[in-house]
Design an enzyme around this catalytic site. Structure first.
Site, mmCIF file in Angstrom:
data_model
loop_
_atom_site.group_PDB
_atom_site.id
_atom_site.type_symbol
_atom_site.label_atom_id
_atom_site.label_comp_id
_atom_site.label_asym_id
_atom_site.label_seq_id
_atom_site.Cartn_x
_atom_site.Cartn_y
_atom_site.Cartn_z
ATOM 1 N N HIS A 170 -7.045 26.538 -7.681
ATOM 2 C CA HIS A 170 -7.123 27.194 -6.367
ATOM 3 C C HIS A 170 -5.858 27.079 -5.542
ATOM 4 C CE1 HIS A 170 -11.508 28.005 -6.260
ATOM 5 N NE2 HIS A 170 -11.544 26.981 -7.103
ATOM 6 N N LYS A 195 -8.765 29.768 10.377
ATOM 7 C CA LYS A 195 -8.634 29.150 9.052
ATOM 8 C C LYS A 195 -8.129 27.726 9.270
ATOM 9 C CE LYS A 195 -5.711 32.555 7.926
ATOM 10 N NZ LYS A 195 -6.163 33.020 6.628
ATOM 11 N N ARG A 196 -8.089 26.926 8.206
ATOM 12 C CA ARG A 196 -7.520 25.604 8.358
ATOM 13 C C ARG A 196 -6.087 25.700 8.874
ATOM 14 N NH1 ARG A 196 -10.559 21.045 6.411
ATOM 15 N NH2 ARG A 196 -8.635 19.859 6.673
ATOM 16 N N LYS A 215 0.232 28.529 6.286
ATOM 17 C CA LYS A 215 -0.598 29.630 6.810
ATOM 18 C C LYS A 215 0.032 30.244 8.070
ATOM 19 C CE LYS A 215 -4.898 27.635 4.964
ATOM 20 N NZ LYS A 215 -5.489 28.611 4.017
ATOM 21 N N THR A 265 -10.082 34.082 1.598
ATOM 22 C CA THR A 265 -11.385 34.750 1.532
ATOM 23 C C THR A 265 -11.797 35.220 2.926
ATOM 24 O OG1 THR A 265 -12.305 32.522 1.526
ATOM 25 C CG2 THR A 265 -12.371 33.724 -0.551
ATOM 26 N N LYS A 296 -13.795 38.702 4.595
ATOM 27 C CA LYS A 296 -14.891 38.717 5.579
ATOM 28 C C LYS A 296 -14.534 39.628 6.745
ATOM 29 C CE LYS A 296 -15.795 34.094 4.088
ATOM 30 N NZ LYS A 296 -15.433 32.681 4.272
HETATM 31 C C1 26W Z 1 -7.295 16.786 -3.418
HETATM 32 C C2 26W Z 1 -6.857 17.487 -2.194
HETATM 33 C C3 26W Z 1 -7.170 18.938 -2.235
HETATM 34 C C4 26W Z 1 -8.229 19.413 -1.515
HETATM 35 C C5 26W Z 1 -8.525 20.754 -1.565
HETATM 36 C C6 26W Z 1 -6.419 19.781 -2.990
HETATM 37 C C7 26W Z 1 -6.702 21.108 -3.046
HETATM 38 C C8 26W Z 1 -7.767 21.600 -2.328
HETATM 39 C C9 26W Z 1 -8.142 23.047 -2.442
HETATM 40 C C10 26W Z 1 -7.724 23.576 -3.778
HETATM 41 C C11 26W Z 1 -7.593 23.839 -1.356
HETATM 42 C C12 26W Z 1 -8.303 25.147 -1.199
HETATM 43 O O1 26W Z 1 -9.338 25.214 -0.576
HETATM 44 N N1 26W Z 1 -7.733 26.220 -1.726
HETATM 45 C C13 26W Z 1 -8.136 27.537 -1.335
HETATM 46 O O2 26W Z 1 -9.095 28.048 -2.246
HETATM 47 C C14 26W Z 1 -9.595 29.292 -1.805
HETATM 48 C C15 26W Z 1 -10.697 29.702 -2.755
HETATM 49 O O3 26W Z 1 -10.176 30.006 -3.996
HETATM 50 C C16 26W Z 1 -8.479 30.313 -1.724
HETATM 51 O O4 26W Z 1 -8.991 31.509 -1.200
HETATM 52 C C17 26W Z 1 -7.354 29.810 -0.819
HETATM 53 O O5 26W Z 1 -6.259 30.697 -0.859
HETATM 54 C C18 26W Z 1 -6.927 28.438 -1.274
HETATM 55 O O6 26W Z 1 -5.985 27.900 -0.363
#
Ligand code: 26W
Length: 808
Positions: free
Chosen positions: A356, A544-545, A550, A652, A656
């Site tokens: 992701h 968003k976060r 971003k 995503t 929406k």
């Molecule tokens: C371990 C720390 C950590 C926590 C969360 C590493 C990575 C993440 C996620 C991979 C971050 C995340 O939420 N990624 C998002 O995933 C969405 C669903 O696929 C995408 O639409 C976003 O672009 C992406 O940033």
């Protein structure tokens, strides 16, 4: 199921009396919520049991979606709509003197996720059930979900989210299905009949107790399961008690440390932090989940584990649950006595993996020492996988030491979880076309060369049932009135709206719905922020976060620039704007928190400056969450998707907004690219560097942010504002932001894209004046949003990765 309004009313009143000892006249909205929630859950029980029994008896393949996060939000509305009882319940409650919409507000969000990745998992569950597909979620029942955000004095303050305080109506605790998870200790190796046996000894046992939540399909009788595991101490604790000299306090401490495993969700979104507790959480989820799957499998298929990949799919949502691989190997080798070769073949054909993010700081690498100590047997298995794999690499690339060590699973004292996931799975997918391309050509280039057949793309999607049908009922009814209701089951059919995009009567109706939704959000803003916003202004939204990539910073810089223009020339003709922000920053992410403070500081100055004459308003909505998103999406005119190209894997939120008729103002990044391909360049506002340009600038190192600062007086003025004393907070409050741009050379190209971003905003302003054109763009976006339904995404996972079929 209730067969009539009368039936509902009678049952409801009776339940209120028996469960809460209240009469309808005494009942609060919260009483109604609890009672109704219980009744709805009971009503889906029959289908839930039938679906589960069907899966047990039928020999079709099933998929388990392992995720550390499921950002479910609220469930009452979805469950009522999906079980087809909406009208009866709404009317019945009305007759009893309650408004169903207000009752929905009583539910606490299940905030068991950070953002995109967790919400995607929730949308996928909805689509799996709605498509009658055999797919279930496997996650952790965190006692505390993502923190609640308060804004105090412009700063983010984090409060614990104790979502379970008032019991969770949707869950069913299943102590009879509990399993034991083992941590620590050591491994004894003994040779029996010329075969090595591994005995794990002196470990700590944690009891994993499942809480099942029904996942109700849309009016189709399928109810799948989201199984959330909770950590508890088990009876064997008694041994601890007695062997530790009756130290009661020590004992309680130990108990607490066990329960802490499912204590809280880590609030980090996209930065890896090698905390021991997080590793414990990951193994806890994985071990509990895999043990329970294998138990069920053996009960159903006796013991023929060679068949496992034909019957079970295990999907891992990013690398967080990647320990499913050594855990499955452990069970097959040590508990089931299979050979390494058989266990490996089975594992590789069972596990599939989604990546992701390409942000390097998010890639998980666990220190060898930590894994060895916490999970001794798991470590041995990973080591063995690595050795065998490195031998294969040696055959392919003899003497290429550097290459082999770069590709290895273990290196520099760390286990590289992404490498393990790629090597030991049969499918690796990215979440939007560009993201998958970047994986193949850059981040995972060498792996792509090794295993080209494993790589594939699955562009993300969102459930149109929640994000259109439920959150925007007036738009949904208008669509149904216009093209019929087939779009609900076949969202692609929303394209039938295209022929109405220029129909002025239809446009007027769409405008009317948007106006009402904006009024509703305006009331919310007034109530929560005390700010009056003009519903004739453009609602321009970035929610968003908070993250540097971003680029909320680009947005707020542009707002400061507009403020400069307007304060110098108050009579300038601009279309009034309301800039709305929302989002949480990870508690330790200092820079992101400063951006929140900056947005709030700018809001304070702009909103009260009489020279601006209400042409600009800035609003930061506190505690962005699923339920808040549901209020925002229907009311947005402009959707800000402005990440530095190449950085946002998909996004995503962009989908929406589009589905609710907002027009994207964005870079060619993530799924924005596919959105622009669908709607055409006339129906989206694009700006900024393209991904290749960004990557080139990174590799050539030719970018100089300071040059732009020196040349562009608008930018200079904006940046100097950060070091001046106009903004509340004083001169040093925003110096870190200033220096990140000028001294650290603006890693995310905020200044580089500024000019192009301003131009795009100009165009937004001009276009909005032509309401017919705007509405035609808006309708075109709605019409093409069906492609971004998670039904399409899940259909592709089902056929192209998992090989599962619908039960009806
Ligand atoms: C371990 C720390 C950590 C926590 C969360 C590493 C990575 C993440 C996620 C991979 C971050 C995340 O939420 N990624 C998002 O995933 C969405 C669903 O696929 C995408 O639409 C976003 O672009 C992406 O940033």
């Amino acid at each position: 199921m209730f067969c009539s309004i009368e039936d509902f009313k009678t049952t409801f009143k009776k339940r209120l009396e028996t469960k809460l000892s209240k009469s309808i006249n005494d009942a609060t909205n919260n009483d109604v919520y609890k009672t109704l929630g219980q009744l709805v859950r009971e009503n889906v029980s029959k289908n839930w049991i039938d679906t589960t029994t069907y899966y047990q008896e039928n020999k079709q393949k099933q998929v388990y979606y392992f995720s550390m996060e499921f950002l479910m939000g609220r469930l009452l509305q979805t469950n009522i709509e999906n079980s087809g009882q909406f009208l009866i319940i709404k009317e019945g409650l009305k007759e009893l003197g309650f408004n169903l919409e207000n009752i929905f507000e009583e539910e606490h969000d299940a905030g068991l996720g950070n953002g995109g990745l967790g919400r995607l998992a929730a949308c996928f569950l909805d689509s799996l059930a709605s498509l009658n597909l055999p797919g279930h979620g496997c996650g952790i029942r965190y006692k505390y979900g993502l923190f609640e955000q308060k804004i105090i004095n412009g700063y983010q303050v984090e409060l614990p989210d104790y979502w379970l305080q008032e019991s969770y109506v949707w869950e069913v605790r299943r102590p009879d299905r509990a399993v034991e998870v083992k941590f620590g200790g050591y491994v004894d190796m003994v040779e029996v009949d010329e075969k090595l046996q591994f005995h794990h000894k002196n470990y700590d046992t944690v009891l994993a107790v499942p809480y099942d939540v029904p996942v109700v399909g849309y009016q189709n009788e399928t109810v799948n399961t989201l199984r959330l595991w909770s950590a508890e101490s088990c009876r064997e604790d008694f041994n601890f008690f007695t062997s530790n000299k009756n130290d009661y306090y020590h004992f309680l401490q130990y108990k607490r440390s066990i329960e802490d495993i499912s204590g809280f969700l880590y609030p980090d979104d996209s930065t890896y932090d090698g905390k021991l507790l997080r590793l414990k959480q990951q193994y806890f989820l994985v071990s509990a989940g895999i043990q329970s799957i294998i138990k069920q499998f053996k009960a159903k298929y006796s013991a023929d584990l060679l068949q496992l990949p034909e019957k079970i799919g295990v999907h891992i949502n990013d690398t967080h649950p990647v320990l499913v691989i050594p855990e499955l190997m452990r069970i097959l080798l040590d508990e089931e006595g299979l050979s390494w070769e058989d266990a490996w073949r089975i594992t590789k054909r069972t596990v599939s993996f989604t990546n992701h993010t390409t942000l390097s700081e998010a890639l998980e690498k666990w220190p060898v020492t930590m894994v060895k100590e916490l999970l001794p047997r798991i470590f041995m298995i990973v080591e063995e996988i690595n050795e065998r794999y490195c031998r294969e690499l040696w055959d392919l690339y003899p003497y290429e030491w550097n290459k082999i060590s770069a590709l290895a699973i273990i290196g520099n004292g760390e286990i590289r979880m992404a490498h393990l996931a790629i090597v030991a799975s049969y499918s690796v997918n990215g979440v939007a076309k560009i993201h998958t391309e970047i994986l193949k050509t850059k981040e995972m280039k060498d792996f792509y060369k090794l295993y080209p057949q494993k790589f594939n793309n699955k562009t993300n999607g969102i459930t149109h049932r929640r994000w259109l049908l439920n959150v925007n009922p007036d738009l949904a009814s208008l669509i149904t009135e216009t093209i019929g209701n087939r779009w609900i089951a076949h969202p692609k059919e929303l394209t039938n709206l295209i022929k109405y995009s220029k129909d002025t009567a239809f446009q007027e109706k769409v405008a009317q719905v948007k106006r009402m939704n904006k009024e509703k959000l305006a009331r919310y803003i007034k109530e929560h922020n005390g700010i009056t916003v003009d519903t004739n202004s453009i609602f321009d939204v970035q929610v968003k976060r908070l993250h540097a990539y971003k680029r909320q910073l680009l947005n707020i810089f542009h707002i400061i620039h507009l403020y400069h223009i307007l304060s110098e020339n108050p009579n300038i003709d601009i279309t009034p704007r309301t800039f709305i922000f929302g989002g949480k920053a990870a508690p330790g992410y200092h820079f992101a928190k400063k951006i929140i403070k900056l947005i709030n500081a700018v809001a304070t100055v702009v909103n009260k400056d009489p020279r601006i004459q209400n042409k600009l308003k800035v609003v930061f909505l506190e505690n962005y969450s699923v339920s808040l998103a549901e209020k925002i999406m229907p009311a947005a005119d402009v959707s800000e998707q402005i990440s530095t190209a190449s950085k946002e894997a998909s996004g995503t939120g962009n989908m929406k907004f589009m589905m609710n008729g907002a027009i994207t103002l964005g870079t060619l990044d993530g799924a924005n690219i596919e959105i622009s391909e669908c709607v055409g360049n006339d129906n989206i506002f694009l700006f900024g560097l393209k991904a290749e340009e960004v990557l080139k600038l990174y590799s050539e190192k030719t970018y100089r942010a300071r040059d732009i600062y020196n040349i562009d007086f608008r930018i200079k003025k904006v940046l100097d504002e950060l070091m001046g004393n106009h903004l509340p907070g004083g001169e040093s409050e925003f110096k870190d932001i200033y220096y990140s741009i000028l001294s650290n050379n603006d890693e995310y190209f905020v200044l580089k894209d500024f000019d192009s971003y301003c131009e795009a905003h100009e165009l937004v302003d001009q276009t909005y004046r032509d309401q017919q054109k705007w509405l035609s763009m808006s309708i075109t976006n709605i019409a093409h949003s069906g492609k971004f339904s998670s039904d399409r995404t899940i259909q592709q996972y089902a056929t192209e990765i998992w090989g599962i079929r619908p039960r009806f």
